[in-house]
Write a protein that holds these residues in place. Structure first.
Motif, PDB file in Angstrom:
ATOM      1  N   SER B  65       0.838  -1.209   0.000  1.00  0.00           N
ATOM      2  CA  SER B  65       0.000   0.000   0.000  1.00  0.00           C
ATOM      3  C   SER B  65       0.872   1.258   0.000  1.00  0.00           C
ATOM      4  N   ASN B  69      -0.630   2.652  -6.674  1.00  0.00           N
ATOM      5  CA  ASN B  69      -0.891   3.763  -7.602  1.00  0.00           C
ATOM      6  C   ASN B  69      -2.354   3.790  -8.029  1.00  0.00           C
ATOM      7  N   PRO B  71      -6.144   4.751  -8.285  1.00  0.00           N
ATOM      8  CA  PRO B  71      -6.780   6.067  -8.102  1.00  0.00           C
ATOM      9  C   PRO B  71      -7.514   6.145  -6.761  1.00  0.00           C
ATOM     10  N   GLY B  72      -7.256   7.189  -6.037  1.00  0.00           N
ATOM     11  CA  GLY B  72      -7.908   7.370  -4.739  1.00  0.00           C
ATOM     12  C   GLY B  72      -7.249   6.602  -3.609  1.00  0.00           C
ATOM     13  N   GLU B  73      -6.311   5.698  -3.960  1.00  0.00           N
ATOM     14  CA  GLU B  73      -5.638   4.904  -2.913  1.00  0.00           C
ATOM     15  C   GLU B  73      -4.125   5.000  -3.075  1.00  0.00           C
ATOM     16  N   GLN B  74      -3.648   6.151  -3.494  1.00  0.00           N
ATOM     17  CA  GLN B  74      -2.204   6.280  -3.747  1.00  0.00           C
ATOM     18  C   GLN B  74      -1.419   6.102  -2.443  1.00  0.00           C
TER      19      GLN B  74
END
Lengths: 58, 385
Positions: B65, B69, B71-74
């Protein structure tokens, strides 16, 4: 690859002399600056005092 | 296993780290562990190699984590990369800190030492040529050559612009070789100098004290000159000299202290771990990385040779003789290079104290490396067309 090598050689032949020229200007300007604003004698003595203080602390 | 996962879909979520594991990840853990070992056990650039090593471990855990990469969880390392490396912010902030730590007095006292520093940048260009000969593109080769500036932030700055995919190995090579200066420089110097040259003594005549006004005006003057020649270098040299101006102004002691301590520590920390985060197995375990590590060593060797040979050349034409070893201090690895050369002189002759001259040249190396970086930055786009 040859093209990349020739570009790298051009980089060296342009950048190295330019760097020496820039450094030459730095040297000239630094000497002029140093000569324009000489250190007052008191300042030198202050430096010596500071040095002595540092020595004492050690 | 697939049937089991099909029957119990939640198993996939629980075991995805294990399922995604490959030998490449394990090798990268070993690389990370090696960097941490070098930092902890041998004190090689610990402030950078320790975070880089740990960042490399974080980046090589399958589905980590930290480097996600999605989206929204970079992941936080991706966020830091975008915030500080991709836009070159972290190297610039590091330069402010370095500037605040620098004392340019020896350089102002004897500005001619900047010539040695210029000569010692030869490694940049020789390595760039060498890199093209082994197959790198011009932009990548020039970025590899910048390792020869012996200046981590400059390397990161140039790489983030022209060789983003090589950022991890370039940074690791630059910092590893900077810490290996005591190993690399002495044998090279011994090979190209005679015993009598290494024993040369240097005087201290004509070295006047430097006024506070001169120290204050010096950074402004350097920025103006360098900026006019290569405007693209203003970010690098401007931040270096801004840090120095904070120190020399004498009126913002708190800001100067913050730059030297809090800013330096904080940016070094995030810079290191973010660089480590770029060292994913697929990027790092390639033949190119081996070549980069080899070329990094070549860059330091050429730097040393360039500086020493230039000093020997000056000795042929100048009435004032200098110890040619101080030419090798023109690299930016400050103060390590200066100390190494001063120690070498003492080893040759216990009464030969050249530390002041060596440190003066080494300080000049800080400025010359940034000038060289600026010129390379300016010339790469023009020549790459």
């Amino acid at each position: 690859m040859e093209s990349a090598t020739s570009k790298a050689i051009t980089l060296m032949t342009v950048a190295l002399p330019t760097m020496f020229a820039v450094i030459g200007v730095f040297i000239f300007a630094t000497k002029a600056l140093h000569a324009a604003f000489p250190a007052p004698v008191e300042e030198d003595e202050d430096d010596d005092d500071e040095y002595e203080d540092d020595e004492d602390e050690k | 296993m697939e049937a089991l996962i099909h029957q119990y879909p939640w198993l996939d979520e629980l075991l995805m780290g294990f399922i995604g594991l490959s030998w490449k990840h394990v090798v990268m853990w070993a690389v990370g562990a090696l960097l941490i070992y070098l930092a902890v056990k041998h004190d090689y650039e610990p402030t950078l190699l320790l975070p880089i090593g740990f960042g490399a471990v974080l980046a090589n855990i399958p589905h980590s984590s930290a480097v996600s990469n999605a989206p929204g969880e970079q992941g936080f390392l991706i966020v830091l990369y975008n915030a500080g490396i991709a836009n070159e912010l972290f190297p610039v902030l590091i330069f402010i800190a370095i500037g605040a730590m620098c004392d340019f007095t020896p350089l102002i006292r004897r500005p001619s030492v900047m010539l040695f520093a210029a000569a010692a940048q030869f490694g940049i260009f020789a390595t760039a040529i060498g890199a093209t000969l082994v197959g790198f593109s011009f932009e990548h080769a020039a970025s590899i050559g910048i390792i020869g500036a012996a200046d981590g932030p400059t390397t990161i700055y140039v790489a983030s612009r022209f060789a983003q995919e090589l950022l991890g190995p370039l940074s690791v090579a630059a910092y590893c070789y900077m810490s290996l200066v005591p190993v690399i420089q002495p044998p090279v110097i011994r090979a190209i100098t005679t015993e009598s040259e290494r024993k040369m003594k240097m005087g201290f005549e004509g070295e006047e004290p430097v006024s506070q006004t001169t120290k204050f005006l010096f950074p402004i003057m350097i920025v103006l000159i360098a900026g006019i020649v290569a405007p693209i270098s203003v970010a690098l040299i401007g931040s270096l000299m801004f840090g120095n101006l904070l120190k020399e102004s004498g009126v913002v002691e708190n800001l100067s202290n913050s730059a030297q301590n809090e800013l330096a520590n904080l940016v070094t920390l995030v810079l290191g771990i973010t660089i480590g985060g770029t060292m994913s197995a697929e990027r790092f375990l390639t033949f190119d990385v081996l070549l980069i590590m080899a070329l990094g060593a070549v860059a330091f060797v050429f730097d040393t040779v360039g500086g020493v040979l230039f000093a020997k050349l000056l000795n042929l034409i100048s009435p004032t003789k200098i110890n040619p070893m101080i030419g090798a201090c023109g690299i930016s690895a400050f103060p390590m290079s200066g100390r190494v050369i001063a120690k070498m002189a003492l080893k040759e002759d216990p009464t030969n104290f050249i530390i002041q001259h060596a440190i003066g040249v080494n300080v000049a190396g800080q400025v010359a490396s940034v000038v060289a970086g600026g010129l390379v930055l300016a010339l790469i786009p023009a020549l790459a067309k």
